[in-house]
Design a protein around this motif. Structure first.
Motif, short mmCIF file in Angstrom:
data_model
loop_
_atom_site.label_atom_id
_atom_site.label_comp_id
_atom_site.label_asym_id
_atom_site.label_seq_id
_atom_site.Cartn_x
_atom_site.Cartn_y
_atom_site.Cartn_z
N PRO A 30 0.82 -1.22 0.00
CA PRO A 30 0.00 0.00 0.00
C PRO A 30 0.86 1.27 0.00
N GLY A 31 0.53 2.18 -0.90
CA GLY A 31 1.18 3.48 -0.91
C GLY A 31 2.59 3.52 -1.45
N VAL A 32 3.08 2.42 -2.00
CA VAL A 32 4.45 2.38 -2.53
C VAL A 32 4.38 2.35 -4.06
N ALA A 33 4.99 3.33 -4.70
CA ALA A 33 4.89 3.44 -6.16
C ALA A 33 6.13 2.94 -6.90
N SER A 34 7.27 2.82 -6.21
CA SER A 34 8.48 2.38 -6.90
C SER A 34 9.43 1.71 -5.93
N VAL A 35 10.25 0.81 -6.44
CA VAL A 35 11.27 0.15 -5.62
C VAL A 35 12.31 1.16 -5.16
N ARG A 36 12.65 2.12 -6.01
CA ARG A 36 13.63 3.13 -5.60
C ARG A 36 13.11 3.93 -4.41
N GLU A 37 11.85 4.31 -4.44
CA GLU A 37 11.24 5.03 -3.33
C GLU A 37 11.32 4.21 -2.04
N LEU A 38 10.99 2.92 -2.13
CA LEU A 38 11.04 2.04 -0.97
C LEU A 38 12.46 1.91 -0.45
N ALA A 39 13.43 1.80 -1.37
CA ALA A 39 14.83 1.64 -0.97
C ALA A 39 15.38 2.90 -0.32
N LEU A 40 15.02 4.06 -0.83
CA LEU A 40 15.46 5.32 -0.21
C LEU A 40 14.96 5.41 1.23
N GLY A 41 13.72 4.99 1.44
CA GLY A 41 13.17 4.99 2.79
C GLY A 41 13.89 4.01 3.70
N ALA A 42 14.26 2.84 3.15
CA ALA A 42 14.98 1.84 3.95
C ALA A 42 16.35 2.37 4.37
N ILE A 43 17.04 3.03 3.44
CA ILE A 43 18.36 3.60 3.76
C ILE A 43 18.21 4.66 4.86
N ALA A 44 17.23 5.53 4.72
CA ALA A 44 17.05 6.61 5.68
C ALA A 44 16.71 6.10 7.07
N SER A 45 15.98 4.97 7.14
CA SER A 45 15.56 4.45 8.44
C SER A 45 16.52 3.42 9.02
N GLY A 46 17.54 3.05 8.24
CA GLY A 46 18.51 2.07 8.71
C GLY A 46 18.02 0.64 8.65
N HIS A 47 17.02 0.36 7.82
CA HIS A 47 16.49 -0.99 7.68
C HIS A 47 16.95 -1.62 6.37
N THR A 48 16.85 -2.94 6.28
CA THR A 48 17.09 -3.61 5.01
C THR A 48 15.90 -3.38 4.09
N LEU A 49 16.09 -3.64 2.82
CA LEU A 49 15.00 -3.48 1.87
C LEU A 49 13.89 -4.49 2.17
N ALA A 50 14.27 -5.70 2.57
CA ALA A 50 13.27 -6.71 2.92
C ALA A 50 12.45 -6.27 4.13
N GLU A 51 13.12 -5.71 5.13
CA GLU A 51 12.39 -5.22 6.32
C GLU A 51 11.44 -4.09 5.95
N ALA A 52 11.90 -3.18 5.10
CA ALA A 52 11.05 -2.07 4.69
C ALA A 52 9.84 -2.57 3.92
N ALA A 53 10.03 -3.57 3.08
CA ALA A 53 8.92 -4.11 2.29
C ALA A 53 7.89 -4.78 3.20
N LYS A 54 8.36 -5.54 4.17
CA LYS A 54 7.43 -6.22 5.08
C LYS A 54 6.69 -5.21 5.96
N ALA A 55 7.38 -4.12 6.33
CA ALA A 55 6.76 -3.11 7.19
C ALA A 55 5.74 -2.26 6.46
N ALA A 56 5.73 -2.31 5.11
CA ALA A 56 4.81 -1.48 4.33
C ALA A 56 3.37 -1.96 4.42
N GLY A 57 3.18 -3.18 4.91
CA GLY A 57 1.82 -3.71 5.04
C GLY A 57 1.40 -4.55 3.84
N GLN A 58 0.27 -5.19 3.98
CA GLN A 58 -0.24 -6.07 2.92
C GLN A 58 -1.47 -5.48 2.27
N GLY A 59 -1.35 -5.25 0.98
CA GLY A 59 -2.49 -4.84 0.19
C GLY A 59 -3.14 -6.04 -0.46
#
Length: 331
Positions: A30-59
């Motif tokens: 939900p609310g994620v439009a691109s992998v690059r956007e998700l990855a930038l958020g993961a870097i900023a929060s100090g999480h892995t990309l997999a963690e960021a993806a799981k934390a985004a919720g299930q649509g």
């Protein structure tokens, strides 16, 4: 073992979204439009990309095979400004990769002449996997273009009007994003068709740079986490719906003469490749080419590449771009 994969989706009404898949199950984020956007958020929060993806919720759940068949899956990485996405690669990196290249570049003279290609391969075989903390032998490197040259998993691959050949290269590509402090982050791996002009290269190996300035295709899935060291796949060419050539190929570090770490070091050691926000797609090479088996591709041929643990192939039709007059004017 099932791997997490990220996919980019474009709906029929033009809405972009990201899919997280594990095994046969997949859902929209939900609310994620691109992998690059998700990855930038993961870097900023100090999480892995997999963690960021799981934390985004299930649509909503999604059938990725059906979306692939409908042509609604994009390349798993892109950039809104194509000038900030770089396509590059390394060759002679796989065990056995020198054989086909050496046939192309072999001097006509008899005797024990060692081609430049074979010498580079042997140097990589000896020094391409250095011990931890050490720097290994630098590989062959080539540039393919910017984001305008990247096509999706079912798009046409267009060779230029002046091309002598359009040939497949089944391989893996590393996908990278440069953080705000200039640190390169490997987001994952994608299945790829690096696509080159082998007739041009065979004419003179110093034309390798010309032969590589071509489009390239990525499979729909971005494989997250530590990849398997042994990846075995199949590459085939379909003509009129019939298979005219098919061959297995091997990849992964266990089948390579260079480690990923070594290839990455020699790419990102250059300051210009560590510009914050940029995306890099780096092709790791192959040892399997239909061209080495004497196949001459034709317009309309379909290149189909598949390999576990990726669940979807990359399947692209070969076309020829229209001729365009080039004129340089004095100003």
């Amino acid at each position: 073992m099932s791997y997490l994969r990220l996919l980019q989706h474009l709906s029929a009404d033009g809405v972009r979204s990201v899919i997280l898949a594990e095994g046969e199950a997949a859902h929209f984020l939900p609310g994620v439009a691109s992998v690059r956007e998700l990855a930038l958020g993961a870097i900023a929060s100090g999480h892995t990309l997999a963690e960021a993806a799981k934390a985004a919720g299930q649509g909503e759940a999604v059938d990725i095979a059906a979306e692939f068949a409908a042509g609604r899956l994009l390349a798993p990485i892109d950039h809104e400004d194509g000038a900030h996405l770089l396509l590059a690669g390394t060759g002679l990196t796989h065990l056995g990769s020198a054989e086909g290249r050496d046939k192309m570049h072999k001097a006509a003279e008899a005797g024990e002449h060692v081609t430049d290609s074979m010498r580079m391969f042997l140097e990589g075989l000896e020094g391409g996997k250095p011990a931890a903390g050490e720097i290994g032998q630098q590989p062959e490197w080539f540039y393919k273009g910017d984001g305008s040259q990247l096509v999706g998993p079912t798009d046409d691959l267009a060779m230029p009007s002046f091309a002598k050949d359009g040939g497949e290269e089944p391989e893996l590509a590393g996908i990278y994003l440069i953080g705000e402090d200039g640190t390169p982050y490997r987001l994952g791996l994608a299945l790829a068709n690096e696509f080159s002009d082998h007739v041009t290269e065979r004419h003179n190996y110093l034309w390798l740079a010309h032969s590589k300035l071509r489009q390239a295709a990525l499979g729909a899935e971005l494989l997250l986490g530590t990849p398997p060291s042994h990846i075995e796949g199949t590459c085939k060419i379909l003509r009129g719906g019939e298979t005219i050539w098919e061959k297995p190929f091997l990849s992964g570090e266990g089948n390579m003469s260079h480690s990923f770490d070594n290839l990455e070091h020699h790419h990102f050691k250059y300051d210009l490749f560590r510009r914050p926000g940029d995306v890099h797609v780096h092709f790791f090479g192959t040892a399997t080419l239909s061209f080495a088996d004497g196949v001459q591709t034709e317009e309309g041929d379909v290149f189909q590449i598949s390999a576990a643990p990726f669940t979807l192939p990359v399947a692209n039709r070969l076309v020829r771009a229209q001729e365009r007059a080039v004129s340089v004017k004095a100003l």
